[in-house]
Write an enzyme that holds these catalytic residues in place. Structure first.
Site, PDB file in Angstrom:
ATOM      1  N   HIS A 232      -4.493   4.475  -9.640  1.00  0.00           N
ATOM      2  CA  HIS A 232      -3.585   4.125  -8.549  1.00  0.00           C
ATOM      3  C   HIS A 232      -2.538   3.082  -8.913  1.00  0.00           C
ATOM      4  O   HIS A 232      -1.420   3.120  -8.408  1.00  0.00           O
ATOM      5  CB  HIS A 232      -4.383   3.666  -7.318  1.00  0.00           C
ATOM      6  CG  HIS A 232      -5.053   2.335  -7.475  1.00  0.00           C
ATOM      7  ND1 HIS A 232      -6.210   2.174  -8.193  1.00  0.00           N
ATOM      8  CD2 HIS A 232      -4.734   1.097  -6.993  1.00  0.00           C
ATOM      9  CE1 HIS A 232      -6.587   0.910  -8.147  1.00  0.00           C
ATOM     10  NE2 HIS A 232      -5.714   0.232  -7.426  1.00  0.00           N
ATOM     11  N   ASP A 233      -2.863   2.135  -9.769  1.00  0.00           N
ATOM     12  CA  ASP A 233      -1.914   1.062 -10.082  1.00  0.00           C
ATOM     13  C   ASP A 233      -1.439   1.098 -11.527  1.00  0.00           C
ATOM     14  O   ASP A 233      -0.979   0.088 -12.054  1.00  0.00           O
ATOM     15  CB  ASP A 233      -2.550  -0.303  -9.782  1.00  0.00           C
ATOM     16  CG  ASP A 233      -2.328  -0.743  -8.345  1.00  0.00           C
ATOM     17  OD1 ASP A 233      -1.482  -0.132  -7.664  1.00  0.00           O
ATOM     18  OD2 ASP A 233      -3.011  -1.684  -7.903  1.00  0.00           O
ATOM     19  N   LYS A 236       1.853  -0.503 -12.668  1.00  0.00           N
ATOM     20  CA  LYS A 236       2.035  -1.942 -12.817  1.00  0.00           C
ATOM     21  C   LYS A 236       2.146  -2.368 -14.273  1.00  0.00           C
ATOM     22  O   LYS A 236       2.530  -3.512 -14.556  1.00  0.00           O
ATOM     23  CB  LYS A 236       0.878  -2.691 -12.151  1.00  0.00           C
ATOM     24  CG  LYS A 236       0.947  -2.676 -10.630  1.00  0.00           C
ATOM     25  CD  LYS A 236      -0.157  -3.511 -10.009  1.00  0.00           C
ATOM     26  CE  LYS A 236      -0.051  -3.541  -8.497  1.00  0.00           C
ATOM     27  NZ  LYS A 236      -1.148  -4.320  -7.865  1.00  0.00           N
ATOM     28  N   HIS A 261       6.245   0.172  -8.580  1.00  0.00           N
ATOM     29  CA  HIS A 261       5.162   0.589  -9.470  1.00  0.00           C
ATOM     30  C   HIS A 261       4.532   1.917  -9.051  1.00  0.00           C
ATOM     31  O   HIS A 261       3.977   2.630  -9.883  1.00  0.00           O
ATOM     32  CB  HIS A 261       4.080  -0.505  -9.543  1.00  0.00           C
ATOM     33  CG  HIS A 261       3.108  -0.494  -8.407  1.00  0.00           C
ATOM     34  ND1 HIS A 261       3.355  -1.126  -7.205  1.00  0.00           N
ATOM     35  CD2 HIS A 261       1.873   0.074  -8.281  1.00  0.00           C
ATOM     36  CE1 HIS A 261       2.319  -0.948  -6.402  1.00  0.00           C
ATOM     37  NE2 HIS A 261       1.400  -0.230  -7.017  1.00  0.00           N
ATOM     38  N   HIS A 286      -0.402   5.327  -1.630  1.00  0.00           N
ATOM     39  CA  HIS A 286      -1.489   4.480  -1.119  1.00  0.00           C
ATOM     40  C   HIS A 286      -0.986   3.168  -0.520  1.00  0.00           C
ATOM     41  O   HIS A 286      -1.778   2.410   0.038  1.00  0.00           O
ATOM     42  CB  HIS A 286      -2.545   4.222  -2.200  1.00  0.00           C
ATOM     43  CG  HIS A 286      -2.111   3.347  -3.328  1.00  0.00           C
ATOM     44  ND1 HIS A 286      -1.357   3.804  -4.381  1.00  0.00           N
ATOM     45  CD2 HIS A 286      -2.340   2.029  -3.577  1.00  0.00           C
ATOM     46  CE1 HIS A 286      -1.141   2.813  -5.235  1.00  0.00           C
ATOM     47  NE2 HIS A 286      -1.719   1.727  -4.766  1.00  0.00           N
ATOM     48  N   HIS A 287       0.319   2.893  -0.633  1.00  0.00           N
ATOM     49  CA  HIS A 287       0.895   1.720   0.041  1.00  0.00           C
ATOM     50  C   HIS A 287       1.718   2.102   1.269  1.00  0.00           C
ATOM     51  O   HIS A 287       2.389   1.245   1.848  1.00  0.00           O
ATOM     52  CB  HIS A 287       1.752   0.916  -0.931  1.00  0.00           C
ATOM     53  CG  HIS A 287       0.958   0.097  -1.903  1.00  0.00           C
ATOM     54  ND1 HIS A 287       0.174  -0.970  -1.514  1.00  0.00           N
ATOM     55  CD2 HIS A 287       0.814   0.196  -3.246  1.00  0.00           C
ATOM     56  CE1 HIS A 287      -0.417  -1.497  -2.577  1.00  0.00           C
ATOM     57  NE2 HIS A 287      -0.052  -0.806  -3.641  1.00  0.00           N
ATOM     58  N   ASP A 315      -8.455  -0.139  -1.097  1.00  0.00           N
ATOM     59  CA  ASP A 315      -7.660  -1.012  -1.966  1.00  0.00           C
ATOM     60  C   ASP A 315      -7.405  -2.362  -1.301  1.00  0.00           C
ATOM     61  O   ASP A 315      -7.541  -3.424  -1.920  1.00  0.00           O
ATOM     62  CB  ASP A 315      -6.335  -0.318  -2.288  1.00  0.00           C
ATOM     63  CG  ASP A 315      -5.586  -0.985  -3.433  1.00  0.00           C
ATOM     64  OD1 ASP A 315      -6.241  -1.444  -4.386  1.00  0.00           O
ATOM     65  OD2 ASP A 315      -4.345  -1.030  -3.372  1.00  0.00           O
TER      66      ASP A 315
END
Length: 373
Positions: A232-233, A236, A261, A286-287, A315
C-alpha cells in the site's frame, strides 16, 4: 466397475472413461491436499464398487503413513499411524508393480487389520512424484468379487491423477509463499528506512485479513486485500526523508508531495505482471474518504473500491496506535473512539462497525471497550 460376464469390451471401456472423467472433474475443483484425499477415497468407493477406501498420507518428518481420509463401510481408521515398514501399505511402496494386490486368503500375519473386519481382497496404490517422492498410498478392499487387472489399472490411474493434482497444489502453494515473501520484503523496505513503524506491514496485513474475514470476503478477495496491504505505501520510497520523517506539520507543497505516493505506488506496482487491478485499487484509493474529502481522486462512498475502504480503517488504526515521527502512540480505546467518530465521514460506516466488533465494541459503546483481539 467389475466387468460382468456378457459385457462387451467397448461398454467396459466407456465405463472406465466415464469414471476417469468424473474423477478428473472432481480433482480439478480441489485446492488442498486434504480435499484431494477425500475425493480419491470417496470416488474409489463409488467408481470401483469397493467396500472401503483409505488414503494414508506420507509424513516425511515422522517417516510414517497416517490415515487422513477414508470412505465406505470400513471407515474407522482416521488417524491410524503406520511406522515405516509396518503393514501392507508400506509393502506396496517397495513393490515392483504400480499396485500391490493381496488375495483375501493370503493376507500375511503382519498386516494391520481393523478388529472385526472381514477378510477382503485388497489393492494398494502408492502415489509417487516423477522425482520419486512418496506422497501417500491409496488402499481399497472388498469382500467379493476378486479384483481384476482392469480394477488394478483403474486404481493406478486414480493414484497417478491424484499425484498430479497434489503436485499442482504444492507448486501453487510454493508460488504463493514466494510471492508473499517478495511482497513482505517490499513492505519491509519502507520500515528499514524508518518510513514506517517497525512491524507496520505485517500488522496491517494480518489485521486487514482478519477484518476481511469478518466481512465474509471470498478467498480471492482476501488474497487481493493481503497483496494490497503489503504494497500500500510502496510509493513512499520516492518521497524524500526530510519530508516523511518531519516531526512537525507539513507545508501545503510537502503535503501534496506525500499524497502523490499513492499514484507513484500504483505506477510502480502496475509493472508487476501478476498483480490485479483490484490490488492497484487498494494502493491508489486507501486514502480516499467516505465523504469525498480524500485523495487522490476525491472518490465518495461506494465509488471507493471496497478493499480500499477496508484497508483504510486498518491503516489509520495502526498509525494511531504506534509511534510515528509526528505523534506518540495512542491507547487502543482512544483509537477506536476516533474510528467510531469518523464512521460515515472518513470511513465506510459498515466497515467501521465490523472493525469495532473485532475489539468487542460497537459504534455506540467504544468508550467502554476492552480489547479482545
Amino acid at each position: 466397475m467389475e466387468q460382468r460376464e456378457g459385457h462387451r469390451p467397448e461398454v467396459a471401456e466407456a465405463a472406465d472413461l466415464a469414471a476417469l472423467l468424473e474423477l478428473s472433474r472432481a480433482l480439478l475443483a480441489t485446492t488442498s491436499a486434504g480435499e484431494v484425499e477425500v475425493v480419491l477415497t470417496e470416488l474409489s468407493v463409488k467408481l470401483l464398487a469397493v467396500r472401503y477406501a483409505s488414503f494414508l498420507r506420507y509424513r516425511p518428518a515422522e517417516d510414517d503413513l497416517c490415515v487422513t481420509a477414508q470412505a465406505g463401510k470400513h471407515a474407522r481408521e482416521l488417524g491410524v499411524v503406520l511406522p515405516r515398514g509396518q503393514g501392507l501399505s508400506w509393502r506396496a511402496t517397495d513393490a515392483p508393480t504400480p499396485v500391490l494386490r493381496v488375495h483375501r486368503d493370503a493376507i500375511p500375519p503382519g498386516a494391520v487389520r481393523q478388529p472385526g473386519a472381514p477378510d477382503q481382497f485388497l489393492l494398494f496404490a502408492p502415489l509417487r512424484t516423477t522425482g520419486g517422492q512418496l506422497l501417500g498410498v491409496l488402499a481399497v478392499g472388498r469382500v467379493a468379487p476378486d479384483f481384476s487387472l482392469r480394477d488394478e489399472t483403474l486404481l493406478a490411474t486414480f493414484a497417478n491423477t491424484g499425484t498430479v493434482t497434489l503436485e499442482r497444489i504444492a507448486q501453487a502453494a510454493q508460488a504463493v509463499a514466494a510471492r508473499e515473501g517478495a511482497l513482505l520484503a517490499l513492505g519491509l523496505a519502507l520500515e528499514a528506512r524508518d518510513y514506517e513503524t517497525r512491524g507496520h506491514t505485517e500488522r496491517t496485513v494480518a489485521l486487514a485479513e482478519r477484518l476481511g474475514r469478518a466481512l465474509h470476503l471470498s478467498l480471492g478477495d482476501l488474497d487481493t486485500l493481503r497483496q494490497g496491504a503489503y504494497l500500500h505505501d510502496i510509493g513512499k520510497l520516492s518521497v524524500p526523508d526530510e519530508i516523511l520523517l518531519k516531526p512537525g506539520p507539513l507545508t501545503p507543497a510537502e503535503r501534496l508531495l506525500v499524497q502523490e505516493h499513492v499514484r507513484t505506488g500504483e505506477a510502480l506496482v502496475r509493472r508487476i505482471p501478476s498483480v490485479s487491478g483490484d490490488v492497484l485499487g487498494v494502493i491508489r484509493s486507501h486514502h480516499e474518504r467516505w465523504d469525498g474529502a480524500g485523495y487522490p481522486d476525491r472518490l465518495r462512498g461506494e465509488a471507493i473500491p471496497l478493499l480500499a475502504r477496508i484497508f483504510a480503517v486498518v491503516d489509520v488504526f495502526d498509525a494511531l496506535t504506534n509511534v510515528r515521527p509526528y505523534h506518540a502512540a495512542r491507547p487502543v480505546s482512544e483509537a477506536l473512539e476516533i474510528i467510531r467518530a469518523e464512521a460515515g465521514r472518513h470511513f465506510d460506516p459498515l466497515v467501521a462497525a465490523a472493525f469495532l466488533q473485532l475489539f468487542g465494541a460497537s459504534l455506540d459503546d467504544v468508550r467502554r471497550v476492552s480489547p479482545t483481539g
